[in-house]
Design an enzyme around this catalytic site. Structure first.
Site, mmCIF file in Angstrom:
data_model
loop_
_atom_site.group_PDB
_atom_site.id
_atom_site.type_symbol
_atom_site.label_atom_id
_atom_site.label_comp_id
_atom_site.label_asym_id
_atom_site.label_seq_id
_atom_site.Cartn_x
_atom_site.Cartn_y
_atom_site.Cartn_z
ATOM 1 N N GLY A 25 43.853 30.568 46.292
ATOM 2 C CA GLY A 25 42.898 31.315 45.748
ATOM 3 C C GLY A 25 41.808 31.474 46.581
ATOM 4 O O GLY A 25 41.303 30.792 47.392
ATOM 5 N N ASN A 47 51.333 28.694 42.833
ATOM 6 C CA ASN A 47 52.669 29.167 42.960
ATOM 7 C C ASN A 47 52.789 30.640 43.605
ATOM 8 O O ASN A 47 53.702 31.596 43.844
ATOM 9 C CB ASN A 47 53.319 29.531 41.565
ATOM 10 C CG ASN A 47 52.456 30.670 40.593
ATOM 11 O OD1 ASN A 47 51.492 31.111 41.064
ATOM 12 N ND2 ASN A 47 52.938 30.936 39.366
ATOM 13 N N SER A 49 51.853 33.299 42.903
ATOM 14 C CA SER A 49 51.876 34.661 42.237
ATOM 15 C C SER A 49 51.032 35.739 42.613
ATOM 16 O O SER A 49 51.015 36.887 42.651
ATOM 17 C CB SER A 49 52.315 34.412 40.771
ATOM 18 O OG SER A 49 50.943 33.967 40.284
ATOM 19 N N SER A 140 33.578 30.472 33.548
ATOM 20 C CA SER A 140 33.000 31.672 33.959
ATOM 21 C C SER A 140 31.578 32.092 33.053
ATOM 22 O O SER A 140 31.635 31.677 31.625
ATOM 23 C CB SER A 140 34.052 32.623 34.026
ATOM 24 O OG SER A 140 33.253 33.970 34.068
ATOM 25 N N TYR A 165 40.631 37.826 28.839
ATOM 26 C CA TYR A 165 40.320 36.972 29.848
ATOM 27 C C TYR A 165 39.356 36.006 29.340
ATOM 28 O O TYR A 165 39.290 34.532 29.480
ATOM 29 C CB TYR A 165 39.985 37.710 31.081
ATOM 30 C CG TYR A 165 39.231 37.061 31.844
ATOM 31 C CD1 TYR A 165 37.948 37.069 32.203
ATOM 32 C CD2 TYR A 165 39.902 35.888 32.796
ATOM 33 C CE1 TYR A 165 37.555 36.079 33.210
ATOM 34 C CE2 TYR A 165 39.296 35.105 33.811
ATOM 35 C CZ TYR A 165 38.112 35.226 33.741
ATOM 36 O OH TYR A 165 37.306 34.231 34.795
ATOM 37 N N LYS A 169 38.867 31.696 28.657
ATOM 38 C CA LYS A 169 38.017 30.679 29.135
ATOM 39 C C LYS A 169 37.210 29.905 28.061
ATOM 40 O O LYS A 169 36.981 28.972 28.347
ATOM 41 C CB LYS A 169 37.166 31.485 30.086
ATOM 42 C CG LYS A 169 37.557 31.973 31.406
ATOM 43 C CD LYS A 169 38.174 30.795 32.253
ATOM 44 C CE LYS A 169 38.592 31.320 33.567
ATOM 45 N NZ LYS A 169 39.219 30.257 34.563
ATOM 46 N N TYR A 192 30.942 29.658 36.384
ATOM 47 C CA TYR A 192 30.588 30.577 37.719
ATOM 48 C C TYR A 192 29.884 31.761 37.265
ATOM 49 O O TYR A 192 30.458 32.328 36.264
ATOM 50 C CB TYR A 192 31.877 30.787 38.457
ATOM 51 C CG TYR A 192 32.656 29.947 38.898
ATOM 52 C CD1 TYR A 192 33.886 30.179 39.162
ATOM 53 C CD2 TYR A 192 32.325 28.609 38.893
ATOM 54 C CE1 TYR A 192 35.081 29.212 39.259
ATOM 55 C CE2 TYR A 192 33.316 27.525 39.176
ATOM 56 C CZ TYR A 192 34.520 27.892 39.288
ATOM 57 O OH TYR A 192 35.466 26.839 39.784
ATOM 58 N N PHE A 193 28.998 32.401 37.853
ATOM 59 C CA PHE A 193 28.483 33.770 37.678
ATOM 60 C C PHE A 193 29.403 34.597 38.421
ATOM 61 O O PHE A 193 30.331 34.649 38.492
ATOM 62 C CB PHE A 193 26.879 33.838 38.007
ATOM 63 C CG PHE A 193 26.444 33.157 36.516
ATOM 64 C CD1 PHE A 193 26.215 31.529 36.477
ATOM 65 C CD2 PHE A 193 25.617 33.997 35.486
ATOM 66 C CE1 PHE A 193 26.187 31.191 35.204
ATOM 67 C CE2 PHE A 193 24.986 33.324 34.428
ATOM 68 C CZ PHE A 193 25.423 32.042 34.124
ATOM 69 N N ASN A 194 28.517 35.402 39.431
ATOM 70 C CA ASN A 194 29.645 36.211 40.351
ATOM 71 C C ASN A 194 30.011 35.778 41.508
ATOM 72 O O ASN A 194 29.180 36.241 42.317
ATOM 73 C CB ASN A 194 29.088 37.824 40.079
ATOM 74 C CG ASN A 194 28.961 38.237 38.783
ATOM 75 O OD1 ASN A 194 28.588 37.950 37.883
ATOM 76 N ND2 ASN A 194 29.991 39.581 38.823
ATOM 77 N N ARG A 246 23.287 41.290 37.704
ATOM 78 C CA ARG A 246 24.256 40.347 37.952
ATOM 79 C C ARG A 246 23.757 39.050 38.894
ATOM 80 O O ARG A 246 22.718 39.412 39.594
ATOM 81 C CB ARG A 246 25.805 40.538 38.391
ATOM 82 C CG ARG A 246 26.381 41.494 37.475
ATOM 83 C CD ARG A 246 27.139 40.967 36.464
ATOM 84 N NE ARG A 246 27.773 41.700 35.517
ATOM 85 C CZ ARG A 246 27.566 42.494 34.654
ATOM 86 N NH1 ARG A 246 25.985 42.764 34.363
ATOM 87 N NH2 ARG A 246 28.277 43.343 33.787
ATOM 88 N N GLY A 312 33.276 47.460 28.499
ATOM 89 C CA GLY A 312 33.295 45.979 28.645
ATOM 90 C C GLY A 312 32.195 45.256 29.448
ATOM 91 O O GLY A 312 31.963 44.128 29.360
HETATM 92 C C1 WQD Z 1 30.005 43.544 38.622
HETATM 93 C C2 WQD Z 1 29.058 44.808 38.350
HETATM 94 C C3 WQD Z 1 30.122 46.557 37.425
HETATM 95 C C4 WQD Z 1 33.086 47.480 40.708
HETATM 96 C C5 WQD Z 1 33.837 39.707 36.484
HETATM 97 C C6 WQD Z 1 34.308 38.760 35.561
HETATM 98 C C7 WQD Z 1 33.667 37.361 35.449
HETATM 99 C C8 WQD Z 1 33.881 36.950 36.953
HETATM 100 C C9 WQD Z 1 33.283 38.047 37.975
HETATM 101 C C10 WQD Z 1 35.810 35.393 37.274
HETATM 102 C C11 WQD Z 1 29.361 45.486 37.017
HETATM 103 C C12 WQD Z 1 29.729 47.083 38.718
HETATM 104 C C13 WQD Z 1 32.001 46.863 39.690
HETATM 105 C C14 WQD Z 1 32.953 48.823 41.069
HETATM 106 C C15 WQD Z 1 30.598 48.797 39.642
HETATM 107 N N1 WQD Z 1 35.319 36.695 37.188
HETATM 108 N N2 WQD Z 1 30.760 47.712 39.516
HETATM 109 N N3 WQD Z 1 31.668 49.704 40.654
HETATM 110 O O1 WQD Z 1 32.404 42.205 35.295
HETATM 111 O O2 WQD Z 1 30.325 41.047 36.216
HETATM 112 O O3 WQD Z 1 32.538 39.936 36.137
HETATM 113 O O4 WQD Z 1 34.166 39.127 37.606
HETATM 114 O O5 WQD Z 1 35.281 34.388 36.896
HETATM 115 O O6 WQD Z 1 34.357 36.417 34.645
HETATM 116 O O7 WQD Z 1 33.808 38.940 34.111
HETATM 117 O O8 WQD Z 1 32.097 41.705 37.883
HETATM 118 O O9 WQD Z 1 32.362 42.411 40.084
HETATM 119 O O10 WQD Z 1 33.780 43.493 38.431
HETATM 120 O O11 WQD Z 1 31.147 43.899 38.190
HETATM 121 O O12 WQD Z 1 29.710 49.709 39.539
HETATM 122 O O13 WQD Z 1 33.742 49.555 41.747
HETATM 123 O O14 WQD Z 1 29.471 45.877 39.388
HETATM 124 O O15 WQD Z 1 30.069 47.549 36.459
HETATM 125 O O16 WQD Z 1 27.975 45.970 36.594
HETATM 126 P P1 WQD Z 1 31.685 41.193 36.533
HETATM 127 P P2 WQD Z 1 32.341 43.052 38.817
#
Ligand code: WQD
Length: 365
Positions: A25, A47, A49, A140, A165, A169, A192-194, A246, A312
């Site tokens: 991954g 695996n 998947s 996360s 999800y 966690k 983890y953050f982003n 973020r 969400g």
């Molecule tokens: C970030 C921002 C969207 C796509 C999730 C999981 C978190 C972690 C990271 C695993 C938000 C905006 C996004 C788009 C947009 N994963 N956005 N247009 O939701 O902060 O976190 O992924 O560990 O656990 O919850 O990440 O990248 O989806 O969104 O405007 O096409 O980007 O609204 O504000 P998120 P994200």
């Protein structure tokens, strides 16, 4: 770097084999590279998947080492047990393998609870059976929900999760916490953050399955033309430019934190049975700032429009990372611009090399 090198030298004599689950991954593969480059012997269990087995060739190309992947579903206890029977020198486990698509988890909650929790429980049963001393878990920032105060520290009380999800966690952290009270081993939970960006070599990187959900791969796929126009999910939030905030952390910085976490345990520097660390840069960046940073770095104009909020989504979150800095000696190095530059270089490689990784539009081959 000198102390790091000494630790690597010392570590080589005291390190056993590390099992990385989800090693094919995004974060798992970058972590294997960092572990191998820091002297560890590594095996993977994935695996495939939701991941591409070709990634192991990329790891070999970067490190010069072939890492064996056990193509095993960790929800199958006997198959998981067999990995430990075959490798009686495993001294640590880093557990990444899990489903992580927030939207999919809302549509299929039982799939997420079964996969993410059963695989963890099977692994912990093997930790107990084979007396594995060190266990590091991929958690996360999603466990915090919408925080009342930012930046969040590890003491910030988690809110109810915003998705199944997120619940997996939170529940996984609780399971490991309770397990650690009697297991006699040492456990670390890394929040983890982003995660974003790619290895500077552009040999490995993020490979979303089908249409990406996360911001940075959506940005790079829009820039390369695979997505005609991207949507910014709302600019009417109470933030400096109206878009969400973020904390984007480079995947290589994230990977190195896992090596440091293992070292911390090997050198017996953690008295607690289970400890949590935030892995973020501590810098809150808005979605629009991230887009503009990409445009500056890539020299391209991104085709985006402002759309409705995504259900969400939380308004803002970023990390207080003092604990990881002081206790683990972790110091994230990559800037937002470098996150965007490495992500862009990887996207361009993916397009050029569809033969290696197959088409990014359909299922992974
Ligand atoms: C970030 C921002 C969207 C796509 C999730 C999981 C978190 C972690 C990271 C695993 C938000 C905006 C996004 C788009 C947009 N994963 N956005 N247009 O939701 O902060 O976190 O992924 O560990 O656990 O919850 O990440 O990248 O989806 O969104 O405007 O096409 O980007 O609204 O504000 P998120 P994200």
């Amino acid at each position: 770097m000198f102390p790091d090198k000494i630790l690597t030298f010392v570590g080589i004599f005291f390190m056993g084999k590390i099992l990385v689950t989800g090693g094919c991954g995004f974060i798992g593969s970058h972590t294997i590279v960092d572990l191998v480059e820091n002297g560890y012997e590594v095996i993977s269990a994935d695996n495939n998947s939701r991941s591409n087995p070709n990634v192991m060739e990329g790891i070999a190309q970067i490190t010069g080492k072939k890492v064996k992947n056990y193509k095993v579903d960790l929800c199958n206890y006997d198959d998981t047990f067999a990995i430990f029977q075959e490798n009686d020198d495993i001294s640590g486990i880093i557990h990444f393998a899990a489903y992580k698509a927030v939207g999919e988890s809302v549509e299929q909650p039982l799939l997420y609870f079964e996969n993410n929790l059963l695989s963890l429980i099977n692994l912990l049963k093997c930790v107990q059976e084979f007396r594995i001393p060190h266990f590091v878990f991929s958690s996360s920032c999603t466990v915090y929900g919408e925080p009342d105060e930012i930046p969040v520290t590890e003491k910030t009380v988690p809110k109810p999760a915003a998705s199944p999800y997120g619940y997996t966690k939170q529940m996984s952290e609780q399971i490991i916490n309770e397990f650690s009270k009697t297991a006699g081993n040492k456990n670390i939970l890394l929040r983890y953050f982003n995660p974003a960006g790619a290895h500077p070599s552009a040999i490995i990187g993020e490979m979303p399955l089908g249409k990406p959900q996360n911001l940075v791969p959506v940005i790079t796929q829009t820039a390369i033309g695979r997505i005609p126009k991207m949507m910014v999910f709302g600019n009417d939030y109470p933030t400096r430019d109206g878009s969400n905030i973020r904390d984007f952390i480079h995947v290589c910085d994230l990977a190195h934190a896992h090596t440091l976490a293992l070292r911390n345990l090997e050198q017996d520097r953690q008295p607690e049975a289970c400890k949590v660390y935030n892995l973020g840069t501590g810098n809150g960046i808005t979605v629009l700032e991230a887009i503009h940073a990409f445009e500056k770095v890539s020299g391209t104009r991104l085709n985006y429009e402002i759309g409705p909020r995504r259900p969400g989504d939380i308004v803002a979150i970023y990390a207080n990372n003092d604990l990881a800095r002081t206790a683990l000696g972790w110091n994230p190095r990559y800037s937002l611009e470098e996150i965007m530059a490495t992500a862009w270089k990887w996207e361009q490689r993916l397009k050029a090399d569809e033969t290696v990784f197959g088409s990014q539009d359909g299922e992974l081959n």
